[in-house]
Design a protein around this motif. Structure first.
Motif, PDB file in Angstrom:
ATOM      1  N   GLN A 296       7.958 -12.570   7.632  1.00 19.36           N
ATOM      2  CA  GLN A 296       7.341 -12.344   6.327  1.00 19.36           C
ATOM      3  C   GLN A 296       6.684 -10.967   6.254  1.00 19.36           C
ATOM      4  O   GLN A 296       6.823 -10.251   5.252  1.00 19.36           O
ATOM      5  N   GLN A 297       5.980 -10.605   7.314  1.00 18.99           N
ATOM      6  CA  GLN A 297       5.321  -9.301   7.318  1.00 18.99           C
ATOM      7  C   GLN A 297       6.341  -8.164   7.246  1.00 18.99           C
ATOM      8  O   GLN A 297       6.092  -7.136   6.609  1.00 18.99           O
ATOM      9  N   THR A 298       7.495  -8.372   7.873  1.00 26.64           N
ATOM     10  CA  THR A 298       8.512  -7.309   7.884  1.00 26.64           C
ATOM     11  C   THR A 298       9.208  -7.194   6.537  1.00 26.64           C
ATOM     12  O   THR A 298       9.426  -6.084   6.043  1.00 26.64           O
ATOM     13  N   THR A 299       9.570  -8.319   5.926  1.00 32.87           N
ATOM     14  CA  THR A 299      10.212  -8.231   4.612  1.00 32.87           C
ATOM     15  C   THR A 299       9.260  -7.638   3.579  1.00 32.87           C
ATOM     16  O   THR A 299       9.640  -6.750   2.802  1.00 32.87           O
ATOM     17  N   THR A 300       8.027  -8.095   3.568  1.00 29.19           N
ATOM     18  CA  THR A 300       7.083  -7.598   2.557  1.00 29.19           C
ATOM     19  C   THR A 300       6.658  -6.164   2.825  1.00 29.19           C
ATOM     20  O   THR A 300       6.200  -5.466   1.914  1.00 29.19           O
ATOM     21  N   SER A 301       6.853  -5.689   4.070  1.00 23.96           N
ATOM     22  CA  SER A 301       6.518  -4.295   4.368  1.00 23.96           C
ATOM     23  C   SER A 301       7.395  -3.336   3.578  1.00 23.96           C
ATOM     24  O   SER A 301       7.016  -2.188   3.341  1.00 23.96           O
ATOM     25  N   LEU A 302       8.558  -3.786   3.169  1.00 19.23           N
ATOM     26  CA  LEU A 302       9.424  -2.934   2.349  1.00 19.23           C
ATOM     27  C   LEU A 302       8.771  -2.637   1.001  1.00 19.23           C
ATOM     28  O   LEU A 302       8.947  -1.560   0.442  1.00 19.23           O
ATOM     29  N   ARG A 303       8.031  -3.604   0.486  1.00 23.55           N
ATOM     30  CA  ARG A 303       7.388  -3.450  -0.814  1.00 23.55           C
ATOM     31  C   ARG A 303       6.072  -2.697  -0.718  1.00 23.55           C
ATOM     32  O   ARG A 303       5.734  -1.924  -1.615  1.00 23.55           O
ATOM     33  N   PHE A 304       5.333  -2.884   0.367  1.00 29.17           N
ATOM     34  CA  PHE A 304       3.947  -2.410   0.401  1.00 29.17           C
ATOM     35  C   PHE A 304       3.704  -1.259   1.378  1.00 29.17           C
ATOM     36  O   PHE A 304       2.581  -0.987   1.747  1.00 29.17           O
ATOM     37  N   SER A 305       4.765  -0.600   1.806  1.00 33.64           N
ATOM     38  CA  SER A 305       4.592   0.567   2.683  1.00 33.64           C
ATOM     39  C   SER A 305       4.145   1.772   1.852  1.00 33.64           C
ATOM     40  O   SER A 305       4.323   1.791   0.625  1.00 33.64           O
ATOM     41  N   PRO A 306       3.574   2.804   2.493  1.00 30.43           N
ATOM     42  CA  PRO A 306       3.127   3.984   1.754  1.00 30.43           C
ATOM     43  C   PRO A 306       4.251   4.951   1.393  1.00 30.43           C
ATOM     44  O   PRO A 306       3.993   6.037   0.857  1.00 30.43           O
ATOM     45  N   HIS A 307       5.479   4.574   1.659  1.00 34.81           N
ATOM     46  CA  HIS A 307       6.641   5.419   1.362  1.00 34.81           C
ATOM     47  C   HIS A 307       7.735   4.549   0.741  1.00 34.81           C
ATOM     48  O   HIS A 307       7.744   3.330   0.917  1.00 34.81           O
ATOM     49  N   PRO A 308       8.658   5.145   0.015  1.00 33.46           N
ATOM     50  CA  PRO A 308       9.707   4.335  -0.617  1.00 33.46           C
ATOM     51  C   PRO A 308      10.688   3.766   0.402  1.00 33.46           C
ATOM     52  O   PRO A 308      11.024   4.415   1.398  1.00 33.46           O
ATOM     53  N   THR A 309      11.136   2.539   0.153  1.00 23.72           N
ATOM     54  CA  THR A 309      12.187   1.919   0.947  1.00 23.72           C
ATOM     55  C   THR A 309      13.307   1.496   0.010  1.00 23.72           C
ATOM     56  O   THR A 309      13.071   0.862  -1.024  1.00 23.72           O
ATOM     57  N   VAL A 310      14.509   1.869   0.369  1.00 22.97           N
ATOM     58  CA  VAL A 310      15.697   1.550  -0.431  1.00 22.97           C
ATOM     59  C   VAL A 310      16.668   0.811   0.469  1.00 22.97           C
ATOM     60  O   VAL A 310      16.878   1.198   1.628  1.00 22.97           O
ATOM     61  N   ILE A 311      17.254  -0.242  -0.032  1.00 24.58           N
ATOM     62  CA  ILE A 311      18.150  -1.077   0.770  1.00 24.58           C
ATOM     63  C   ILE A 311      19.547  -1.022   0.167  1.00 24.58           C
ATOM     64  O   ILE A 311      19.705  -0.898  -1.049  1.00 24.58           O
ATOM     65  N   ALA A 312      20.568  -1.083   1.036  1.00 21.01           N
ATOM     66  CA  ALA A 312      21.950  -0.899   0.594  1.00 21.01           C
ATOM     67  C   ALA A 312      22.808  -2.087   1.027  1.00 21.01           C
ATOM     68  O   ALA A 312      23.553  -2.004   2.011  1.00 21.01           O
ATOM     69  N   PRO A 313      22.737  -3.216   0.304  1.00 21.82           N
ATOM     70  CA  PRO A 313      23.484  -4.414   0.705  1.00 21.82           C
ATOM     71  C   PRO A 313      24.923  -4.403   0.183  1.00 21.82           C
ATOM     72  O   PRO A 313      25.243  -3.754  -0.816  1.00 21.82           O
TER      73      PRO A 313
ATOM     74  N   PRO B 286       8.621  11.963  -4.209  1.00 24.35           N
ATOM     75  CA  PRO B 286       7.572  12.891  -4.680  1.00 24.35           C
ATOM     76  C   PRO B 286       6.441  12.218  -5.448  1.00 24.35           C
ATOM     77  O   PRO B 286       5.278  12.624  -5.323  1.00 24.35           O
ATOM     78  N   ASP B 287       6.732  11.233  -6.257  1.00 29.62           N
ATOM     79  CA  ASP B 287       5.705  10.594  -7.096  1.00 29.62           C
ATOM     80  C   ASP B 287       5.399   9.162  -6.662  1.00 29.62           C
ATOM     81  O   ASP B 287       4.867   8.375  -7.444  1.00 29.62           O
ATOM     82  N   TYR B 288       5.747   8.825  -5.416  1.00 32.28           N
ATOM     83  CA  TYR B 288       5.624   7.434  -4.989  1.00 32.28           C
ATOM     84  C   TYR B 288       4.157   7.025  -4.838  1.00 32.28           C
ATOM     85  O   TYR B 288       3.351   7.750  -4.240  1.00 32.28           O
ATOM     86  N   VAL B 289       3.831   5.879  -5.388  1.00 27.25           N
ATOM     87  CA  VAL B 289       2.484   5.305  -5.265  1.00 27.25           C
ATOM     88  C   VAL B 289       2.618   3.968  -4.544  1.00 27.25           C
ATOM     89  O   VAL B 289       3.386   3.100  -4.962  1.00 27.25           O
ATOM     90  N   GLN B 290       1.872   3.801  -3.471  1.00 28.63           N
ATOM     91  CA  GLN B 290       1.973   2.581  -2.671  1.00 28.63           C
ATOM     92  C   GLN B 290       1.503   1.371  -3.478  1.00 28.63           C
ATOM     93  O   GLN B 290       0.370   1.345  -3.963  1.00 28.63           O
ATOM     94  N   PRO B 291       2.356   0.352  -3.656  1.00 30.75           N
ATOM     95  CA  PRO B 291       1.948  -0.858  -4.384  1.00 30.75           C
ATOM     96  C   PRO B 291       0.967  -1.693  -3.556  1.00 30.75           C
ATOM     97  O   PRO B 291       0.855  -1.534  -2.340  1.00 30.75           O
ATOM     98  N   THR B 292       0.283  -2.588  -4.224  1.00 28.26           N
ATOM     99  CA  THR B 292      -0.630  -3.526  -3.540  1.00 28.26           C
ATOM    100  C   THR B 292      -0.190  -4.949  -3.853  1.00 28.26           C
ATOM    101  O   THR B 292       0.351  -5.229  -4.936  1.00 28.26           O
ATOM    102  N   PRO B 293      -0.411  -5.880  -2.930  1.00 33.33           N
ATOM    103  CA  PRO B 293       0.001  -7.270  -3.157  1.00 33.33           C
ATOM    104  C   PRO B 293      -0.698  -7.871  -4.375  1.00 33.33           C
ATOM    105  O   PRO B 293      -1.860  -7.554  -4.672  1.00 33.33           O
ATOM    106  N   ARG B 294      -0.001  -8.760  -5.050  1.00 33.99           N
ATOM    107  CA  ARG B 294      -0.537  -9.444  -6.238  1.00 33.99           C
ATOM    108  C   ARG B 294      -1.512 -10.538  -5.826  1.00 33.99           C
ATOM    109  O   ARG B 294      -1.312 -11.241  -4.837  1.00 33.99           O
TER     110      ARG B 294
END
Length: 789
Positions: free
Chosen positions: A554-571, A689-697
């Motif tokens: 869970q911590q690893t999957t959600t880290s994609l959303r809440f990291s301080p940098h953008p994460t893009v996945i290519a499925p 360049p304009d990425y803002v780190q999201p926070t959990p809801r």
């Protein structure tokens, strides 16, 4: 004269048969409006006026019913306008590309081109989908301008699924037309482009049909059966499951006979396209393969079960031969492809004699065709890989075996070496591909350019591999972007995969990268969690370890959303269970159009435990009008998530994944899966360049006991009606508890993402401890099919 720009925004397909309608469907899949025309059926005595567009409409209906599906989303059929050649020919003036897919008769094609030249606009690209009639013959008598804009476009059936598109320029084709059309085919239609010379059979059919003819000859010489040959020439050799004779059944034995006879008449005597008496006898009996219900194989049903019967060439009867096993294949099971191919090629016995003879024929003929069917060796290799599902083309396979060894074997058979192999012998080169070099058809060294970005090529530079574990790597894609690459079997998710994602985040922060891509170039993106490990830990009562494992997941999957940098996945391909959960949490998804994505955990008695249940509830709740996100108005979102997960729905394309809610409107769909990692890299650089780190809801509205009661009521009704099993009910109730936000909550409660994740983990572990779930997992691992207990 300066070449004009050629941009394809609207297309027309003439001929609504199997190929024409399917090509129109693929254009619609790519978002290109299409005009589909066919002839008008002759009038028949009738009280009703005949539908003049009947054939075009029938083509669309057939494409909509096709299995596998021709359309990625049935709604895309709305991009196709139907018509007929008598009333609607003038509409072709609006088309940027006009393709014919009519009957394979030269006179019919020439007549059509004469009509089209009168109405087509001066910048329209004109193409034929002919599989055998040379392009230059079709355009004799047409104007210089028409011939300049003409290029062959030979799709393989089914056009949606087979990657190959042979592009065949004539001596008159404008290079700008060739470039523009090739780029359109690759980027917009998602095809692998092979530039073929305008010769009989072009590339794939010329070499592929030769292989089938010669395989039949070697089979009869060694006394093997079609089923044994298919075992030898299928996945064991790195080729498609349909192998040789199942492929022939799918293609049509009558078609193969016609093509072989035409090629035999159009080629030199040493290119032996002579069909055996047995093959011709089958065709003369009207046995054409799948289209007639029987060929080398025949499907029957007994007791509601489908059974495959094999044709006995000696008796002419179909027999139940059971599961055919071949000793040479069994002896090399589980070995890596290169090791398998070398061992089978060097073995002794009649099975090896067949395989070596058929392979040597293929090597000799591919080398002879170099410079004839195409001017690049990689075009021949790619044509066989993309058109017939091979993992390696003939030149790549010779590299695996050692080119000098192959030459030695060919000479031992008394063969005269084609010029390319003679030059290779003289030079002593043992590989056709060596780093960034290959050879020309004349055997001279030349720079090699891959047709698309290939990870294995990038990783030849050891400095690009930042970290590596057996199941995953961290790769520097350049320009400040890191890639987490999974490379385990089916990319089942275990410790290596999770740890490498965590290492990727750390490296981005410590080394100043812009962001992270998660992707790979395996057969599938990820088939989900490592089930054997999960089952063994559950059976050993290692519950603390399992609890830690699910938390880490869970911590690893959600880290994609809440990291301080953008994460893009290519499925791409199969993106199931945990693979889907990772995809759901990325900032952006660049998905292959061929995406089979789903949260399928209920099939093994579990629910998504890596944030997938939480994420679908959030997505569907957020799609409600703000005024509906409270109390009983939330129920439709809860029900939608419950149905999606509880029925283990899997998308049949990225377009359907978007309709189901797995992809968001802003996520990217790429028609060509070979481009998705590069596009994901580009997206990271665009977001950084304009990425803002999201926070959990922390303010997620839930219905609590009211939602759970509604779901249970529906479940009990389904159970009484026999629609779900006893254990389906157990699993579904656990899913309902999570989607309700837990018991004890009222209709206006609000919870955090972590609360939902905790509920997920508790439900996952509760179910894993039950006998019914362990039985489902064990059955899936043994049979590959879900157990309905």
């Amino acid at each position: 004269m300066q070449s004009q720009p050629y941009r394809i925004k609207k297309a027309a397909v003439i001929g609504a048969g199997v190929m024409g309608a399917a090509i129109a469907a693929q254009l619609a899949n790519a978002g290109i409006p299409v005009l589909l025309l066919d002839i008008v059926l002759p009038d028949k005595p009738s009280a009703e006026k005949p539908d003049r567009n009947f054939l075009a409409k029938a083509g669309i209906e057939r494409a909509l019913k096709a299995r596998p599906a021709a359309f990625m989303d049935p709604a895309r059929a709305g991009l196709i306008e139907v018509g007929n050649l008598e009333d609607d020919l003038k509409k072709l003036k609006d088309a940027d590309w006009i393709l014919e897919a009519i009957v394979e008769k030269l006179d019919a094609k020439r007549d059509l081109w004469e009509k089209i030249e009168k109405v087509a606009k001066p910048t329209a690209i004109i193409s034929s989908n002919s599989s055998g009639i040379p392009m230059h013959l079709q355009i004799e008598g047409r104007s210089e301008d028409f011939q300049r804009r003409f290029v062959g476009a030979h799709f393989f059936n089914p056009p949606r699924y087979l990657h190959l598109l042979e592009v065949i320029p004539t001596a008159k084709t404008d290079p700008a037309v060739l470039r523009a059309f090739s780029e359109f085919g690759e980027k917009t239609l998602g095809k692998g482009i092979v530039i073929a010379n305008d010769v009989p059979g072009f590339v794939a059919n010329r070499i592929g049909v030769y292989g089938i003819v010669r395989a039949m000859q070697h089979m009869e010489k060694t006394g093997l059966t079609p089923a044994e040959v298919d075992q030898l020439t299928g996945p064991a050799l790195g080729r498609a499951k349909s192998a040789t004779f199942r492929t022939a059944d799918l293609s049509g034995l009558d078609i193969i006979a016609k093509v072989a006879q035409d090629l035999g008449a159009a080629t030199p005597a040493d290119e032996d396209f002579t069909l055996t008496g047995n093959f011709l006898g089958i065709v003369q009996k009207g046995i054409y393969g799948d289209k007639t219900g029987s060929g080398f194989y025949k499907k029957t049903k007994e007791g509601g079960k489908t059974k495959i019967l094999n044709l006995n060439l000696q008796t002419g009867e179909y027999e139940d031969q059971g599961k055919v096993k071949v000793g040479l294949v069994e002896a090399n099971k589980g070995k890596p492809l290169a090791e398998r191919v070398r061992a089978m090629y060097a073995a002794e016995g009649r099975e090896a004699d067949f395989l070596r003879g058929a392979m040597n024929d293929g090597f000799w003929y591919a080398a002879k065709m170099a410079g004839n069917v195409s001017n690049r060796l990689q075009d021949i290799d790619n044509a066989l890989k993309w058109g017939f599902g091979w993992e390696q083309g003939p030149f790549e396979t010779m590299d695996t075996l050692g080119v000098q060894q192959v030459i030695q074997n060919l000479e031992a058979e008394g063969r005269t070496l084609p010029p390319l192999l003679a030059k290779m012998k003289e030079s002593g080169r043992d590989r056709f591909y060596d780093g960034d070099q290959t050879v020309t058809p004349e055997g001279e060294a030349t720079p090699y350019e891959a047709p698309y970005f290939i990870l294995t090529d990038l990783k030849k530079d050891a400095t690009k591999v930042v970290k590596k574990k057996p199941g995953a790597s961290l790769v520097d894609l350049g320009d400040g972007v890191l890639l987490v690459e999974w490379h385990a079997k089916m990319n089942a998710l275990g410790e290596d995969q999770l740890r490498m994602v965590q290492e990727g985040h750390k490296a981005v922060g410590q080394m100043g990268y812009a962001g992270l891509v998660i992707g790979n170039q395996g057969e599938h993106f990820s088939a989900g969690a490592n089930l054997p490990l999960i089952l063994s830990q559950a059976q050993a009562d290692e519950w603390d370890e399992l609890d830690d494992m699910v938390k880490q997941f869970q911590q690893t999957t959600t880290s994609l959303r809440f990291s301080p940098h953008p994460t893009v996945i290519a499925p791409f391909g199969m993106t199931l269970g945990g693979g889907a959960e990772f995809t759901l949490h990325a900032d952006h998804v660049v998905a292959s159009a061929e995406l089979y994505m789903g949260l399928v955990e209920v099939g093994v008695g579990l629910i998504p435990g890596g944030g997938g249940t939480k994420e679908m509830l959030l997505r569907f709740t957020d799609q409600l009008h703000p005024g509906q996100r409270v109390g009983s108005s939330l129920l439709p979102a809860v029900q939608r998530a419950f149905e999606l997960i509880g029925m283990a729905k899997v998308s049949t394309s990225a377009l359907e994944a978007r309709n189901l809610g797995f992809l968001r409107d802003h996520d990217t769909v790429a028609m060509n899966k070979n481009h998705i990692i590069q596009e994901a890299k580009r997206m990271v650089l665009a977001l950084a360049p304009d990425y803002v780190q999201p926070t959990p809801r922390t303010d997620i509205p839930v219905m609590g006991d009211a939602a759970l009661a509604a779901l249970k009521s529906a479940l009990y009704g389904m159970h009484r009606g026999g629609y779900i099993t006893d254990y389906d009910l157990v699993v579904s109730e656990q899913l309902g508890k999570v989607l309700s936000g837990g018991t004890g909550n009222n209709r206006t409660a609000k919870v955090s993402e972590q609360h939902l994740l905790d509920l997920e983990r508790d439900a996952f572990l509760t179910l894993l401890g039950k006998k019914g779930t362990q039985q489902r997992i064990d059955h899936m691992l043994k049979t590959g099919k879900p157990l309905r207990n």
